[in-house]
Design a protein around this motif. Sequence first.
Motif, PDB file in Angstrom:
ATOM      1  N   VAL A   1     -27.898   4.386  -3.287  1.00 30.95           N
ATOM      2  CA  VAL A   1     -27.622   4.898  -1.938  1.00 30.95           C
ATOM      3  C   VAL A   1     -26.813   6.189  -2.014  1.00 30.95           C
ATOM      4  CG1 VAL A   1     -26.499   4.408   0.272  1.00 30.95           C
ATOM      5  CG2 VAL A   1     -27.742   2.589  -0.915  1.00 30.95           C
ATOM      6  N   LEU A   2     -25.812   6.210  -2.909  1.00 32.63           N
ATOM      7  CA  LEU A   2     -24.990   7.421  -3.072  1.00 32.63           C
ATOM      8  C   LEU A   2     -25.857   8.597  -3.544  1.00 32.63           C
ATOM      9  CD1 LEU A   2     -22.143   8.637  -2.966  1.00 32.63           C
ATOM     10  CD2 LEU A   2     -21.853   7.978  -5.363  1.00 32.63           C
ATOM     11  N   LEU A   3     -26.766   8.316  -4.476  1.00 32.34           N
ATOM     12  CA  LEU A   3     -27.667   9.371  -4.957  1.00 32.34           C
ATOM     13  C   LEU A   3     -28.534   9.906  -3.818  1.00 32.34           C
ATOM     14  CD1 LEU A   3     -28.885   8.082  -8.455  1.00 32.34           C
ATOM     15  CD2 LEU A   3     -27.401  10.040  -7.955  1.00 32.34           C
ATOM     16  N   GLU A   4     -29.008   9.010  -2.953  1.00 26.57           N
ATOM     17  CA  GLU A   4     -29.830   9.447  -1.817  1.00 26.57           C
ATOM     18  C   GLU A   4     -29.022  10.343  -0.871  1.00 26.57           C
ATOM     19  OE1 GLU A   4     -33.016   5.765  -1.443  1.00 26.57           O
ATOM     20  OE2 GLU A   4     -31.007   5.475  -0.670  1.00 26.57           O
ATOM     21  N   LEU A   5     -27.755   9.982  -0.666  1.00 26.25           N
ATOM     22  CA  LEU A   5     -26.902  10.816   0.189  1.00 26.25           C
ATOM     23  C   LEU A   5     -26.685  12.193  -0.445  1.00 26.25           C
ATOM     24  CD1 LEU A   5     -24.288   8.149   1.369  1.00 26.25           C
ATOM     25  CD2 LEU A   5     -25.972   9.331   2.781  1.00 26.25           C
ATOM     26  N   MET A   6     -26.505  12.213  -1.754  1.00 24.34           N
ATOM     27  CA  MET A   6     -26.345  13.505  -2.454  1.00 24.34           C
ATOM     28  C   MET A   6     -27.629  14.341  -2.334  1.00 24.34           C
ATOM     29  SD  MET A   6     -23.275  13.610  -3.461  1.00 24.34           S
ATOM     30  CE  MET A   6     -22.816  12.625  -2.059  1.00 24.34           C
ATOM     31  N   ALA A   7     -28.772  13.659  -2.396  1.00 21.90           N
ATOM     32  CA  ALA A   7     -30.053  14.372  -2.250  1.00 21.90           C
ATOM     33  C   ALA A   7     -30.165  15.014  -0.875  1.00 21.90           C
ATOM     34  CB  ALA A   7     -31.209  13.409  -2.490  1.00 21.90           C
TER      35      ALA A   7
ATOM     36  N   ASN B   1     -23.573  -8.812   7.365  1.00 19.96           N
ATOM     37  CA  ASN B   1     -24.050  -9.291   6.069  1.00 19.96           C
ATOM     38  C   ASN B   1     -24.060  -8.093   5.117  1.00 19.96           C
ATOM     39  OD1 ASN B   1     -25.576 -10.153   3.855  1.00 19.96           O
ATOM     40  ND2 ASN B   1     -26.751 -11.579   5.113  1.00 19.96           N
ATOM     41  N   MET B   2     -22.929  -7.913   4.399  1.00 11.19           N
ATOM     42  CA  MET B   2     -22.754  -6.697   3.597  1.00 11.19           C
ATOM     43  C   MET B   2     -23.781  -6.581   2.473  1.00 11.19           C
ATOM     44  SD  MET B   2     -19.213  -5.070   3.707  1.00 11.19           S
ATOM     45  CE  MET B   2     -18.257  -4.986   5.226  1.00 11.19           C
ATOM     46  N   LYS B   3     -24.061  -7.712   1.800  1.00 11.21           N
ATOM     47  CA  LYS B   3     -25.001  -7.630   0.670  1.00 11.21           C
ATOM     48  C   LYS B   3     -26.393  -7.233   1.142  1.00 11.21           C
ATOM     49  CE  LYS B   3     -23.088  -9.677  -3.220  1.00 11.21           C
ATOM     50  NZ  LYS B   3     -23.225 -10.519  -4.412  1.00 11.21           N
ATOM     51  N   LEU B   4     -26.848  -7.879   2.208  1.00 14.61           N
ATOM     52  CA  LEU B   4     -28.163  -7.521   2.752  1.00 14.61           C
ATOM     53  C   LEU B   4     -28.144  -6.066   3.212  1.00 14.61           C
ATOM     54  CD1 LEU B   4     -31.006  -8.464   3.601  1.00 14.61           C
ATOM     55  CD2 LEU B   4     -30.037  -9.026   5.837  1.00 14.61           C
ATOM     56  N   GLY B   5     -27.029  -5.672   3.864  1.00 10.57           N
ATOM     57  CA  GLY B   5     -26.890  -4.305   4.357  1.00 10.57           C
ATOM     58  C   GLY B   5     -26.979  -3.271   3.237  1.00 10.57           C
ATOM     59  N   MET B   6     -26.242  -3.508   2.161  1.00 16.89           N
ATOM     60  CA  MET B   6     -26.240  -2.565   1.037  1.00 16.89           C
ATOM     61  C   MET B   6     -27.634  -2.477   0.406  1.00 16.89           C
ATOM     62  SD  MET B   6     -22.826  -1.707   0.355  1.00 16.89           S
ATOM     63  CE  MET B   6     -21.253  -2.317   0.977  1.00 16.89           C
ATOM     64  N   LEU B   7     -28.313  -3.644   0.310  1.00 14.39           N
ATOM     65  CA  LEU B   7     -29.660  -3.652  -0.273  1.00 14.39           C
ATOM     66  C   LEU B   7     -30.621  -2.848   0.607  1.00 14.39           C
ATOM     67  CD1 LEU B   7     -31.875  -4.753  -2.196  1.00 14.39           C
ATOM     68  CD2 LEU B   7     -32.021  -6.749  -0.726  1.00 14.39           C
ATOM     69  N   LEU B   8     -30.583  -3.107   1.922  1.00 16.16           N
ATOM     70  CA  LEU B   8     -31.526  -2.430   2.821  1.00 16.16           C
ATOM     71  C   LEU B   8     -31.191  -0.950   2.996  1.00 16.16           C
ATOM     72  CD1 LEU B   8     -32.120  -5.167   5.563  1.00 16.16           C
ATOM     73  CD2 LEU B   8     -33.475  -4.660   3.523  1.00 16.16           C
ATOM     74  N   GLU B   9     -29.908  -0.585   2.753  1.00 14.87           N
ATOM     75  CA  GLU B   9     -29.514   0.825   2.857  1.00 14.87           C
ATOM     76  C   GLU B   9     -30.272   1.708   1.857  1.00 14.87           C
ATOM     77  OE1 GLU B   9     -25.304   1.089   2.423  1.00 14.87           O
ATOM     78  OE2 GLU B   9     -24.976   0.562   4.525  1.00 14.87           O
ATOM     79  N   VAL B  10     -30.631   1.130   0.719  1.00 17.06           N
ATOM     80  CA  VAL B  10     -31.420   1.900  -0.247  1.00 17.06           C
ATOM     81  C   VAL B  10     -32.694   2.390   0.437  1.00 17.06           C
ATOM     82  CG1 VAL B  10     -32.695   1.808  -2.425  1.00 17.06           C
ATOM     83  CG2 VAL B  10     -30.497   0.626  -2.215  1.00 17.06           C
ATOM     84  N   ALA B  11     -33.300   1.504   1.237  1.00 17.85           N
ATOM     85  CA  ALA B  11     -34.529   1.861   1.956  1.00 17.85           C
ATOM     86  C   ALA B  11     -34.250   2.766   3.146  1.00 17.85           C
ATOM     87  CB  ALA B  11     -35.250   0.593   2.412  1.00 17.85           C
TER      88      ALA B  11
ATOM     89  N   GLY C   1     -33.294   6.324   1.971  1.00 13.09           N
ATOM     90  CA  GLY C   1     -34.471   7.012   1.438  1.00 13.09           C
ATOM     91  C   GLY C   1     -35.378   7.483   2.561  1.00 13.09           C
ATOM     92  N   GLY C   2     -35.607   6.607   3.535  1.00 18.47           N
ATOM     93  CA  GLY C   2     -36.427   6.965   4.689  1.00 18.47           C
ATOM     94  C   GLY C   2     -35.793   8.096   5.481  1.00 18.47           C
ATOM     95  N   SER C   3     -34.476   8.026   5.629  1.00 16.49           N
ATOM     96  CA  SER C   3     -33.736   9.019   6.393  1.00 16.49           C
ATOM     97  C   SER C   3     -33.842  10.409   5.765  1.00 16.49           C
ATOM     98  CB  SER C   3     -32.275   8.588   6.476  1.00 16.49           C
ATOM     99  OG  SER C   3     -31.542   9.472   7.266  1.00 16.49           O
ATOM    100  N   LEU C   4     -33.784  10.441   4.458  1.00 19.29           N
ATOM    101  CA  LEU C   4     -33.942  11.694   3.722  1.00 19.29           C
ATOM    102  C   LEU C   4     -35.314  12.310   4.026  1.00 19.29           C
ATOM    103  CD1 LEU C   4     -32.564  13.390   1.531  1.00 19.29           C
ATOM    104  CD2 LEU C   4     -33.498  11.830  -0.177  1.00 19.29           C
ATOM    105  N   LEU C   5     -36.347  11.464   3.945  1.00 25.35           N
ATOM    106  CA  LEU C   5     -37.710  11.916   4.224  1.00 25.35           C
ATOM    107  C   LEU C   5     -37.840  12.394   5.680  1.00 25.35           C
ATOM    108  CD1 LEU C   5     -40.694  11.964   3.136  1.00 25.35           C
ATOM    109  CD2 LEU C   5     -40.954   9.716   4.200  1.00 25.35           C
ATOM    110  N   GLY C   6     -37.301  11.593   6.614  1.00 23.88           N
ATOM    111  CA  GLY C   6     -37.381  11.935   8.036  1.00 23.88           C
ATOM    112  C   GLY C   6     -36.615  13.209   8.358  1.00 23.88           C
TER     113      GLY C   6
END
Lengths: 116, 275
Positions: A98-104, B73-83, B86-91
Motif C-alpha cells: 500500500v505504501l508503495l502504491e501511495l509513493m507511485a 476490521n483493520m486486517k480486512l481493511g489493510m488487505l483490501l487497501e492494496v486493491a 492500486g485502483g485509485s492510482l489507475l483512476g
Amino acid sequence: MSGTLDRGAALPGAQGGDPQPLEVVVGLVLRAGVTLSSACLAVGVVLSMFGASAAAADILLHVGVIVLLATPVARVVASIVQYVGGRDWPFAALTAIVLLELMASVVAALVFNKRL
Amino acid sequence: MTSAPLALIIFAAGAVAGSLGALLGLGGGVFLVPFLNLGLGFPFGVAAAISLTTVIATSSSVSAARAGKQLINMKLGMLLEVATAGGSLLGGVTAQLVAQSTLQRLFGVLSALVAVIMLSRLRRRNVILDPTVDPGVLGGRYHEAESGGVVTYRVKRLPVAIGASFLAGSVSSLLGIGGGFIKVPVLNAWCGIPLRAAAATSAFMIGVTATAGAVIYYGHGQLVPALAAAAILGVQLGSWGGMRFGAAASVKWLKVLMAVVLFVISVMMLARGIR
C-alpha cells in the motif's frame, strides 16, 4: 496466513478483549494529522478572507493540504511498524505494498505537474 | 483570492455532505461532487479534487474516533487497501485524460446502480449470532448497542471483496468520491460483513484510497487549497454531528434514504453528462 498456529489460537480471545495496540496507534496518528491540518486550514482560510497577508495565508493553506495528504501515509507507515513489531509478516508485506502504491501516486503527480 | 461568500457556501455544503456522509457510512463526496460541479459550476476535476480532500479528512477523524471499538476490521481493511490504492492510482491517472462529460455519465450510472442494489437487499443482516463462533483471520466481532449483543461474522467470497475494492478505488479517484458507495453494499450483500462493520471498515480505507488520487490532482494543479479548506472544515463539523446522531438511526431507514439520494444524483448527473 495460517502458518502461525499458536497466534491463530489466541486470536478470538484477543479480538473480543482490550483495544489492540495497532488500533490505538492508528487512532493517534489520524487524530494528530487531522487536528494539525485543520488548524492550518482554518487559520489560512480566515487570513485569506479577511487578512492582509495573502502570502502567509497561501503558505498555511498549502501546508494544511500537504499535512492532510500525509496523514493516511503516516498511518500506513505506523501500521507497517506495528506489524513488523508483532512479527506479522504477511500483513507487514501487504501494508508495505500500500505504501508503495501511495509513493507511485506521488510519482504520477510529479509527472502531471506542469510547473516542473 | 477566495471571496468570503463563496467560502461560506462551500463550508455549508461541506457541513451538509459531512453529516449525510457520517449518517450513511460514506465519505460525503457523493453529495459534494454534484453540488460543486452542477450547483456551483466548478470543473469536474476541481470538484473531485476538493471532494477527495474532504474524504481524507472525514475518514481520518471518523476512524480516529472509532479506533479501539472493534467496529473497524483493520486486517480486512489493510488487505483490501492494496486493491483500493492500486485502483485509485489507475483512476487518478485516467481522470487527467478523460472528458468531463464521460465522468458525469459514469457518476450517474454508478450511483443509480448502487441505489438499486441497496433497495434490493433491504432486509439482509448477515450476522452469525453465536458469539463463540471463530471469526477467522479476517472476520471480526463487535458489541452492538441496538441489540445489546456481540455480533460475530466471517468474511465470505474474499475475491469478490478484492475486486469490488479495486473498482471502488478506481471510481474514487475518477469521480472524487470515497468509493464507500460501492464497497459497503458489496461487503454487506455478498461477503457476509454486517452493515456497520462494512461501513466502518470502508470509512477507514477511503482515507488511503482518496490520498492516492488527491495527490495526483494536487500535482496537476486542480486542487485549490482555499476551496478545499472551506469544504474540509465544513465536512469536519458535519460528520461530527452526523456521528453523534448516526448510532441511534436505524439501518433500514439509512438504506432507504441512501437509495433515494443516489437516484436523484444519478438523474442530475446523467442529464448534464448527456447534454
